[in-house]
Scaffold this motif. Structure first.
Motif, PDB file in Angstrom:
ATOM      1  N   UNK A  12       0.752  -1.195   0.008  1.00 35.28           N
ATOM      2  CA  UNK A  12       0.011  -0.033  -0.157  1.00 35.28           C
ATOM      3  C   UNK A  12       0.882   1.418  -0.105  1.00 35.28           C
ATOM      4  N   UNK A  13       1.927   1.370   1.020  1.00 31.43           N
ATOM      5  CA  UNK A  13       2.734   2.555   0.847  1.00 31.43           C
ATOM      6  C   UNK A  13       3.542   2.696  -0.392  1.00 31.43           C
ATOM      7  N   UNK A  14       4.064   1.670  -0.957  1.00 31.00           N
ATOM      8  CA  UNK A  14       4.528   1.840  -2.282  1.00 31.00           C
ATOM      9  C   UNK A  14       3.751   2.267  -3.306  1.00 31.00           C
ATOM     10  N   UNK A  15       2.410   1.461  -3.162  1.00 37.05           N
ATOM     11  CA  UNK A  15       1.520   2.157  -4.226  1.00 37.05           C
ATOM     12  C   UNK A  15       1.137   3.707  -4.049  1.00 37.05           C
ATOM     13  N   UNK A  16       1.198   4.204  -2.703  1.00 41.59           N
ATOM     14  CA  UNK A  16       0.981   5.644  -2.565  1.00 41.59           C
ATOM     15  C   UNK A  16       2.187   6.494  -2.927  1.00 41.59           C
ATOM     16  N   UNK A  17       3.270   5.908  -3.225  1.00 40.32           N
ATOM     17  CA  UNK A  17       4.545   6.790  -3.651  1.00 40.32           C
ATOM     18  C   UNK A  17       5.357   6.897  -2.465  1.00 40.32           C
ATOM     19  N   UNK A  18       4.994   6.360  -1.215  1.00 42.47           N
ATOM     20  CA  UNK A  18       5.846   6.632  -0.103  1.00 42.47           C
ATOM     21  C   UNK A  18       7.138   5.656  -0.098  1.00 42.47           C
ATOM     22  N   UNK A  19       7.315   4.598  -0.735  1.00 39.31           N
ATOM     23  CA  UNK A  19       8.419   4.043  -0.838  1.00 39.31           C
ATOM     24  C   UNK A  19       9.353   4.126  -2.071  1.00 39.31           C
ATOM     25  N   UNK A  20       8.969   4.838  -2.861  1.00 43.44           N
ATOM     26  CA  UNK A  20       9.622   5.368  -4.269  1.00 43.44           C
ATOM     27  C   UNK A  20      10.727   6.352  -3.991  1.00 43.44           C
ATOM     28  N   UNK A  21      11.909   6.180  -4.107  1.00 43.48           N
ATOM     29  CA  UNK A  21      13.052   6.886  -3.798  1.00 43.48           C
ATOM     30  C   UNK A  21      13.794   7.125  -5.057  1.00 43.48           C
ATOM     31  N   UNK A  22      14.287   8.183  -5.562  1.00 42.61           N
ATOM     32  CA  UNK A  22      15.260   8.304  -6.652  1.00 42.61           C
ATOM     33  C   UNK A  22      16.608   7.818  -6.389  1.00 42.61           C
ATOM     34  N   UNK A  23      17.183   7.311  -7.270  1.00 42.92           N
ATOM     35  CA  UNK A  23      18.624   6.940  -7.160  1.00 42.92           C
ATOM     36  C   UNK A  23      19.405   7.380  -8.263  1.00 42.92           C
ATOM     37  N   UNK A  24      20.806   7.424  -8.199  1.00 43.08           N
ATOM     38  CA  UNK A  24      21.634   7.853  -9.203  1.00 43.08           C
ATOM     39  C   UNK A  24      21.287   7.045 -10.394  1.00 43.08           C
ATOM     40  N   UNK A  25      21.223   8.000 -11.540  1.00 43.63           N
ATOM     41  CA  UNK A  25      20.850   7.117 -12.715  1.00 43.63           C
ATOM     42  C   UNK A  25      19.588   7.162 -13.230  1.00 43.63           C
ATOM     43  N   UNK A  26      18.608   7.782 -12.393  1.00 39.07           N
ATOM     44  CA  UNK A  26      17.255   7.867 -12.437  1.00 39.07           C
ATOM     45  C   UNK A  26      16.958   9.111 -13.510  1.00 39.07           C
ATOM     46  N   UNK A  27      17.745  10.012 -13.619  1.00 37.06           N
ATOM     47  CA  UNK A  27      17.333  11.330 -14.317  1.00 37.06           C
ATOM     48  C   UNK A  27      18.809  11.336 -15.260  1.00 37.06           C
TER      49      UNK A  27
END
Length: 124
Positions: A12-27
């Protein structure tokens, strides 16, 4: 049963965006202009979640709180899809999302660079 509830909450938390963290190489930077109208562009190499904050600075890597400027970009409410290109000017304005500036972000054509980081300057 306890494992099931833990897994359910994590999903649930991942689906709501709470668990998403950008890492090196994501942009990735795809354009940089320090001659005239200072601006730069980056492309999203992953989906960027809503309200994700990315800081861009021309400070040195070992001194992110140095005397140079920082532009803070925030993703729009709907987030951004992988492949989206974002243009940011030092006015500051952004083609998508919102931006704010601290300490007069000003790119120099004589060896300046732009660094991107999430988190804080003390703990990027």
């Amino acid at each position: 049963m306890k494992r099931f509830y833990t897994l359910l909450l994590a999903l649930i938390f991942t689906g709501l965006g709470f668990g998403q963290v950008l890492t090196a190489g994501d942009i990735a930077f795809v354009q940089y202009n320090a001659d005239g109208t200072d601006n730069f562009e980056f492309v999203c190499l992953v989906d960027i979640p809503a309200s994700q904050v990315i800081h861009f600075t021309d400070n040195e890597e070992n001194d992110l709180d140095g005397g140079e400027g920082t532009i803070t970009w925030t993703a729009p409410a709907g987030g951004l899809a992988c492949g989206t290109i974002v243009n940011i000017t030092t006015t500051p304005t952004a083609s998508v999302g919102t931006v704010s500036e601290r300490n007069g972000f000003n790119l120099s054509g004589g060896g300046d660079s732009v660094l991107a980081f999430t988190g804080t300057s003390g703990s990027p």
